[in-house]
Design an enzyme around this catalytic site. Structure first.
Site, PDB file in Angstrom:
ATOM      1  N   ALA A  65      -2.445  -1.033  -3.774  1.00  0.00           N
ATOM      2  CA  ALA A  65      -2.747  -0.581  -5.130  1.00  0.00           C
ATOM      3  C   ALA A  65      -4.258  -0.651  -5.328  1.00  0.00           C
ATOM      4  CB  ALA A  65      -2.023  -1.466  -6.138  1.00  0.00           C
ATOM      5  N   GLY A 109       0.642  -2.601  -1.738  1.00  0.00           N
ATOM      6  CA  GLY A 109       1.474  -1.523  -2.268  1.00  0.00           C
ATOM      7  C   GLY A 109       1.719  -0.425  -1.246  1.00  0.00           C
ATOM      8  N   GLU A 112       4.585  -1.604   0.678  1.00  0.00           N
ATOM      9  CA  GLU A 112       5.759  -1.530  -0.207  1.00  0.00           C
ATOM     10  C   GLU A 112       6.237  -0.082  -0.364  1.00  0.00           C
ATOM     11  OE1 GLU A 112       3.609  -3.770  -3.239  1.00  0.00           O
ATOM     12  OE2 GLU A 112       5.264  -5.206  -3.248  1.00  0.00           O
ATOM     13  N   GLU A 132      -1.778  -9.493  -0.784  1.00  0.00           N
ATOM     14  CA  GLU A 132      -2.083  -9.714  -2.211  1.00  0.00           C
ATOM     15  C   GLU A 132      -2.503 -11.143  -2.498  1.00  0.00           C
ATOM     16  OE1 GLU A 132       0.588  -8.076  -1.052  1.00  0.00           O
ATOM     17  OE2 GLU A 132       1.031  -6.339  -2.299  1.00  0.00           O
TER      18      GLU A 132
HETATM   19  N1  CO8 Z   1      -8.117  -0.585  -3.713  1.00  0.00           N
HETATM   20  C1  CO8 Z   1      -9.267   0.046  -4.003  1.00  0.00           C
HETATM   21  N2  CO8 Z   1     -10.157   0.430  -3.064  1.00  0.00           N
HETATM   22  C2  CO8 Z   1      -9.869   0.151  -1.791  1.00  0.00           C
HETATM   23  C3  CO8 Z   1      -8.694  -0.520  -1.417  1.00  0.00           C
HETATM   24  C4  CO8 Z   1      -7.790  -0.884  -2.445  1.00  0.00           C
HETATM   25  N3  CO8 Z   1      -6.614  -1.486  -2.196  1.00  0.00           N
HETATM   26  N4  CO8 Z   1      -8.680  -0.669  -0.070  1.00  0.00           N
HETATM   27  C5  CO8 Z   1      -9.821  -0.113   0.379  1.00  0.00           C
HETATM   28  N5  CO8 Z   1     -10.550   0.387  -0.648  1.00  0.00           N
HETATM   29  C6  CO8 Z   1     -11.832   1.066  -0.599  1.00  0.00           C
HETATM   30  C7  CO8 Z   1     -12.959   0.098  -0.360  1.00  0.00           C
HETATM   31  O1  CO8 Z   1     -13.354  -0.500  -1.556  1.00  0.00           O
HETATM   32  C8  CO8 Z   1     -14.021   1.009   0.232  1.00  0.00           C
HETATM   33  O2  CO8 Z   1     -14.607   1.718  -0.832  1.00  0.00           O
HETATM   34  P1  CO8 Z   1     -16.236   1.926  -0.842  1.00  0.00           P
HETATM   35  O3  CO8 Z   1     -16.523   2.709   0.390  1.00  0.00           O
HETATM   36  O4  CO8 Z   1     -16.457   2.681  -2.115  1.00  0.00           O
HETATM   37  O5  CO8 Z   1     -16.805   0.559  -0.809  1.00  0.00           O
HETATM   38  C9  CO8 Z   1     -13.200   1.997   1.038  1.00  0.00           C
HETATM   39  O6  CO8 Z   1     -11.859   1.933   0.521  1.00  0.00           O
HETATM   40  C10 CO8 Z   1     -13.138   1.653   2.495  1.00  0.00           C
HETATM   41  O7  CO8 Z   1     -12.715   0.302   2.614  1.00  0.00           O
HETATM   42  P2  CO8 Z   1     -13.492  -0.789   3.492  1.00  0.00           P
HETATM   43  O8  CO8 Z   1     -14.937  -0.503   3.500  1.00  0.00           O
HETATM   44  O9  CO8 Z   1     -13.055  -2.132   3.018  1.00  0.00           O
HETATM   45  O10 CO8 Z   1     -12.876  -0.446   4.940  1.00  0.00           O
HETATM   46  P3  CO8 Z   1     -12.705  -1.441   6.157  1.00  0.00           P
HETATM   47  O11 CO8 Z   1     -12.296  -0.580   7.307  1.00  0.00           O
HETATM   48  O12 CO8 Z   1     -13.868  -2.341   6.309  1.00  0.00           O
HETATM   49  O13 CO8 Z   1     -11.459  -2.397   5.744  1.00  0.00           O
HETATM   50  C11 CO8 Z   1      -9.268  -2.836   4.848  1.00  0.00           C
HETATM   51  C12 CO8 Z   1     -10.179  -1.844   5.582  1.00  0.00           C
HETATM   52  C13 CO8 Z   1      -9.033  -4.061   5.725  1.00  0.00           C
HETATM   53  C14 CO8 Z   1      -7.940  -2.122   4.596  1.00  0.00           C
HETATM   54  C15 CO8 Z   1      -9.928  -3.272   3.528  1.00  0.00           C
HETATM   55  O14 CO8 Z   1     -10.322  -2.115   2.832  1.00  0.00           O
HETATM   56  C16 CO8 Z   1      -9.036  -4.066   2.617  1.00  0.00           C
HETATM   57  O15 CO8 Z   1      -8.814  -5.249   2.850  1.00  0.00           O
HETATM   58  N6  CO8 Z   1      -8.498  -3.416   1.551  1.00  0.00           N
HETATM   59  C17 CO8 Z   1      -7.708  -4.094   0.553  1.00  0.00           C
HETATM   60  C18 CO8 Z   1      -6.319  -4.380   1.057  1.00  0.00           C
HETATM   61  C19 CO8 Z   1      -5.512  -5.095  -0.008  1.00  0.00           C
HETATM   62  O16 CO8 Z   1      -5.827  -6.190  -0.430  1.00  0.00           O
HETATM   63  N7  CO8 Z   1      -4.401  -4.462  -0.472  1.00  0.00           N
HETATM   64  C20 CO8 Z   1      -3.555  -5.022  -1.493  1.00  0.00           C
HETATM   65  C21 CO8 Z   1      -3.976  -4.532  -2.837  1.00  0.00           C
HETATM   66  S1  CO8 Z   1      -3.071  -5.267  -4.179  1.00  0.00           S
HETATM   67  C22 CO8 Z   1      -1.608  -4.436  -4.149  1.00  0.00           C
HETATM   68  O17 CO8 Z   1      -1.382  -3.533  -3.372  1.00  0.00           O
HETATM   69  C23 CO8 Z   1      -0.613  -4.876  -5.145  1.00  0.00           C
HETATM   70  C24 CO8 Z   1       0.566  -3.915  -5.137  1.00  0.00           C
HETATM   71  C25 CO8 Z   1       1.317  -4.086  -6.405  1.00  0.00           C
HETATM   72  C26 CO8 Z   1       2.023  -2.788  -6.771  1.00  0.00           C
HETATM   73  C27 CO8 Z   1       2.776  -2.977  -8.030  1.00  0.00           C
HETATM   74  C28 CO8 Z   1       3.345  -1.695  -8.508  1.00  0.00           C
HETATM   75  C29 CO8 Z   1       4.715  -1.860  -9.141  1.00  0.00           C
END
Ligand code: CO8
Length: 258
Positions: A65, A109, A112, A132
């Site tokens: 998400a 998400g 999921e 998360e």
């Molecule tokens: N949300 C927003 N932006 C994101 C997300 C995200 N989940 N993941 C990546 N991005 C963005 C980064 O901010 C970055 O943007 P920018 O270039 O503007 O800085 C771009 O995507 C590329 O990401 P990275 O530079 O971080 O890329 P890397 O290759 O270094 O890393 C990762 C990749 C490991 C995937 C890293 O991006 C990461 O850890 N992302 C977050 C993963 C995460 O924590 N996911 C869980 C989110 S919470 C959630 O999903 C709750 C779900 C609940 C749903 C409920 C509905 C009912």
């Protein structure tokens, strides 16, 4: 009109939905989920579609998400206004089979969303996880419920509590994923599987999906009874007559309801 976050295509009887927010690794915000829900409902209503494939990019199916969107929300934003949570149930309402074709990250998400699909086909680059906990929250779209049902309690706890990622091979061994294929073969494999499913009789496909889902949702006895009744009901369809006649006549079935 803002940019579209879900690309919608039709290939034969298969509907293909591509998550398209590559710069944010397909982070799932409300706009994307609204578009995904609308496209799924349109395929569900379209008699020319027999199965759906959801995919992302080479780098990410979806990295979760949208954290940027969520970070300042209050309890009443998410509970009261259903920000982020409002369109996640749509996929559950789709009776046609949905295949997730996953390459790269399927996190939070994103994992999921893949688990809400009926079959996950993974590229060897796929990485699944529920990170998360690192954000001070927990999974909110079924991660604590579907993951243990798919991979067992021990591995689900490990992923949800440590936030580590699980590669495609481990995910297949654990039962989360039905097949692992080379990344450059992912779409071919997923589309082939969807095309096969879409060539079957639609009532029996939808009923098989419903019955398998019952195995996850209720007791064994309830599931067995449900399956038996659904099995009986298929004898009311022309396709059962055609399918069985074709077998005995050693020819291909010509199903009416596809
Ligand atoms: N949300 C927003 N932006 C994101 C997300 C995200 N989940 N993941 C990546 N991005 C963005 C980064 O901010 C970055 O943007 P920018 O270039 O503007 O800085 C771009 O995507 C590329 O990401 P990275 O530079 O971080 O890329 P890397 O290759 O270094 O890393 C990762 C990749 C490991 C995937 C890293 O991006 C990461 O850890 N992302 C977050 C993963 C995460 O924590 N996911 C869980 C989110 S919470 C959630 O999903 C709750 C779900 C609940 C749903 C409920 C509905 C009912």
């Amino acid at each position: 009109m803002s940019e579209s976050f879900v690309l919608v295509e039709t290939r034969g009887r298969v509907g293909l939905l591509t998550l398209n927010r590559p710069k944010a690794l397909n982070a799932l915000n409300d706009q994307l989920m609204d578009e995904l829900g609308a496209a799924l409902l349109a395929f569900e209503a379209n008699p020319d579609i027999g199965a759906v494939v959801i995919t992302g990019s080479e780098k990410a199916f979806a990295a979760g998400a949208d954290i940027g969107a969520m970070k300042d929300w209050s309890y009443m934003d998410v509970y009261g206004n259903e920000y982020i949570t409002r369109n996640w149930e749509t996929l559950k309402r789709i009776r046609k089979p949905v295949i997730a074709a996953v390459a790269g990250y399927a996190l939070g998400g994103g994992c999921e969303l893949a688990m809400m699909c009926d079959i996950i086909i993974a590229a060897d680059t796929a990485k699944f996880g529920q990170p998360e906990i690192k954000l001070g929250v927990i999974p909110g779209a079924g991660g604590t419920q579907r993951l243990p049902r798919a991979v067992g309690k021990a591995k689900a706890m490990d992923l949800a509590l440590t936030a580590r990622m699980m590669g495609a091979e481990e995910a297949e061994r654990a039962g989360l994923v039905s097949r692992v294929v080379a990344a450059d073969k992912l779409m071919e494999e997923a589309m082939d599987a969807a095309t096969i499913i879409a060539s079957m009789s639609l009532p029996s496909v939808m009923m098989a999906k419903e019955c398998v889902n019952r195995a996850f949702e209720g007791s064994l006895n309830e599931g067995l009874l449900f399956e038996r009744r659904v099995f009986h009901s298929l004898f009311a369809t022309e396709d059962q007559k055609e399918g069985m006649a074709a077998f005995t006549e050693k020819r291909k079935p010509d199903f009416k309801h596809r």
